[in-house]
Design a protein around this motif. Structure first.
Motif, mmCIF file in Angstrom:
data_model
loop_
_atom_site.group_PDB
_atom_site.id
_atom_site.type_symbol
_atom_site.label_atom_id
_atom_site.label_comp_id
_atom_site.label_asym_id
_atom_site.label_seq_id
_atom_site.Cartn_x
_atom_site.Cartn_y
_atom_site.Cartn_z
ATOM 1 N N VAL A 47 0.849 -1.198 0.000
ATOM 2 C CA VAL A 47 0.000 0.000 0.000
ATOM 3 C C VAL A 47 0.882 1.244 0.000
ATOM 4 O O VAL A 47 1.868 1.307 0.734
ATOM 5 N N GLN A 48 0.511 2.195 -0.833
ATOM 6 C CA GLN A 48 1.224 3.481 -0.886
ATOM 7 C C GLN A 48 0.240 4.624 -0.799
ATOM 8 O O GLN A 48 -0.862 4.536 -1.357
ATOM 9 N N LEU B 17 -5.712 26.667 -0.035
ATOM 10 C CA LEU B 17 -5.085 25.546 -0.740
ATOM 11 C C LEU B 17 -5.891 24.290 -0.444
ATOM 12 O O LEU B 17 -6.519 24.184 0.621
ATOM 13 N N ARG B 18 -5.851 23.364 -1.378
ATOM 14 C CA ARG B 18 -6.435 22.049 -1.133
ATOM 15 C C ARG B 18 -5.348 21.017 -1.376
ATOM 16 O O ARG B 18 -4.721 21.002 -2.437
ATOM 17 N N ILE B 19 -5.137 20.147 -0.417
ATOM 18 C CA ILE B 19 -4.196 19.053 -0.579
ATOM 19 C C ILE B 19 -4.953 17.735 -0.611
ATOM 20 O O ILE B 19 -6.047 17.624 -0.036
ATOM 21 N N SER B 20 -4.381 16.781 -1.323
ATOM 22 C CA SER B 20 -5.028 15.501 -1.566
ATOM 23 C C SER B 20 -4.083 14.359 -1.225
ATOM 24 O O SER B 20 -2.861 14.522 -1.238
ATOM 25 N N CYS B 21 -4.666 13.212 -0.965
ATOM 26 C CA CYS B 21 -3.883 12.009 -0.702
ATOM 27 C C CYS B 21 -4.679 10.812 -1.192
ATOM 28 O O CYS B 21 -5.849 10.647 -0.829
ATOM 29 N N VAL B 22 -4.041 9.999 -2.014
ATOM 30 C CA VAL B 22 -4.696 8.826 -2.581
ATOM 31 C C VAL B 22 -3.914 7.580 -2.194
ATOM 32 O O VAL B 22 -2.685 7.543 -2.324
ATOM 33 N N ALA B 23 -4.636 6.573 -1.754
ATOM 34 C CA ALA B 23 -4.022 5.293 -1.405
ATOM 35 C C ALA B 23 -4.166 4.318 -2.561
ATOM 36 O O ALA B 23 -5.207 4.279 -3.225
ATOM 37 N N SER B 24 -3.123 3.530 -2.766
ATOM 38 C CA SER B 24 -3.162 2.520 -3.825
ATOM 39 C C SER B 24 -2.564 1.228 -3.307
ATOM 40 O O SER B 24 -1.799 1.214 -2.345
ATOM 41 N N GLY B 25 -2.899 0.138 -3.982
ATOM 42 C CA GLY B 25 -2.403 -1.164 -3.570
ATOM 43 C C GLY B 25 -3.547 -2.063 -3.157
ATOM 44 O O GLY B 25 -4.701 -1.855 -3.521
ATOM 45 N N SER B 26 -3.203 -3.071 -2.391
ATOM 46 C CA SER B 26 -4.206 -4.043 -1.956
ATOM 47 C C SER B 26 -4.971 -3.476 -0.761
ATOM 48 O O SER B 26 -4.452 -3.435 0.355
ATOM 49 N N ILE B 27 -6.205 -3.028 -1.015
ATOM 50 C CA ILE B 27 -7.008 -2.361 0.008
ATOM 51 C C ILE B 27 -8.409 -2.951 0.028
ATOM 52 O O ILE B 27 -9.089 -2.959 -0.999
ATOM 53 N N PHE B 28 -8.848 -3.424 1.212
ATOM 54 C CA PHE B 28 -10.221 -3.881 1.359
ATOM 55 C C PHE B 28 -11.107 -2.739 1.858
ATOM 56 O O PHE B 28 -12.184 -2.497 1.327
ATOM 57 N N SER B 29 -10.631 -2.041 2.870
ATOM 58 C CA SER B 29 -11.373 -0.889 3.377
ATOM 59 C C SER B 29 -10.427 0.031 4.142
ATOM 60 O O SER B 29 -9.341 -0.381 4.556
ATOM 61 N N ILE B 30 -10.862 1.283 4.278
ATOM 62 C CA ILE B 30 -10.064 2.260 5.005
ATOM 63 C C ILE B 30 -10.881 2.811 6.157
ATOM 64 O O ILE B 30 -12.009 3.272 5.951
ATOM 65 N N GLN C 130 -1.487 1.156 10.014
ATOM 66 C CA GLN C 130 -1.359 2.587 9.791
ATOM 67 C C GLN C 130 -0.343 2.843 8.677
ATOM 68 O O GLN C 130 0.745 2.269 8.683
ATOM 69 N N TYR C 131 -0.706 3.719 7.759
ATOM 70 C CA TYR C 131 0.174 4.089 6.654
ATOM 71 C C TYR C 131 0.289 5.610 6.595
ATOM 72 O O TYR C 131 -0.657 6.336 6.915
ATOM 73 N N TRP C 132 1.471 6.060 6.122
ATOM 74 C CA TRP C 132 1.738 7.488 6.001
ATOM 75 C C TRP C 132 2.101 7.843 4.564
ATOM 76 O O TRP C 132 2.782 7.066 3.884
ATOM 77 N N GLY C 133 1.691 9.026 4.140
ATOM 78 C CA GLY C 133 2.143 9.563 2.870
ATOM 79 C C GLY C 133 3.511 10.210 3.026
ATOM 80 O O GLY C 133 4.040 10.330 4.139
#
Length: 121
Positions: free
Chosen positions: A1-2, A17-30, A109-112
């Motif tokens: 996951v990234q 400003l608007r900042i965004s974050c997108v998760a990718s990889g094997s994800i069932f739910s967040i 837990q994952y971080w950008g």
């Protein structure tokens, strides 16, 4: 996951400003998604979080100026920052608690990588 954050930049006091974050990889739910920030010489601090059901939580310093929202279909979290102040200058990090597989109840837990927000006149 990234987790990939984007949208930082430089803005004058009072700007937005608007900042965004997108998760990718094997994800069932967040589960909970959030934004933290770290200014030079300071510890990382919570900015805002949003639970899977939509309940939000804000630091006192940004409440009423920042809005966190999420798009579950895109595995994304956003932070709309209005009425920016000099003291909002920091590197902003997205954070997500992700359940990777249907067969496991465990969330990790994952971080950008962080995106720089600079408020200056």
């Amino acid at each position: 996951v990234q987790l990939q954050a984007s949208g930082g930049g430089s803005v004058q006091p009072g700007g937005s400003l608007r900042i965004s974050c997108v998760a990718s990889g094997s994800i069932f739910s967040i589960n909970t998604m959030g934004w933290y920030r770290q200014a030079p010489g300071k510890q990382r601090e919570l900015v805002a979080t949003i639970a899977s059901g939509g309940i939000t939580n804000y630091a006192d310093s940004v409440r009423g100026r920042f809005t966190i929202f999420r798009d579950n279909a895109k595995n994304a979290v956003y932070l709309q920052m209005d009425s920016l102040k000099l003291e909002d200058t920091a590197v902003y990090y997205c954070n997500m608690w992700i359940r990777r597989w249907r067969g496991s109840l465990e969330s990790n837990q994952y971080w950008g990588q962080g995106t720089q927000v600079t408020v200056s006149s």
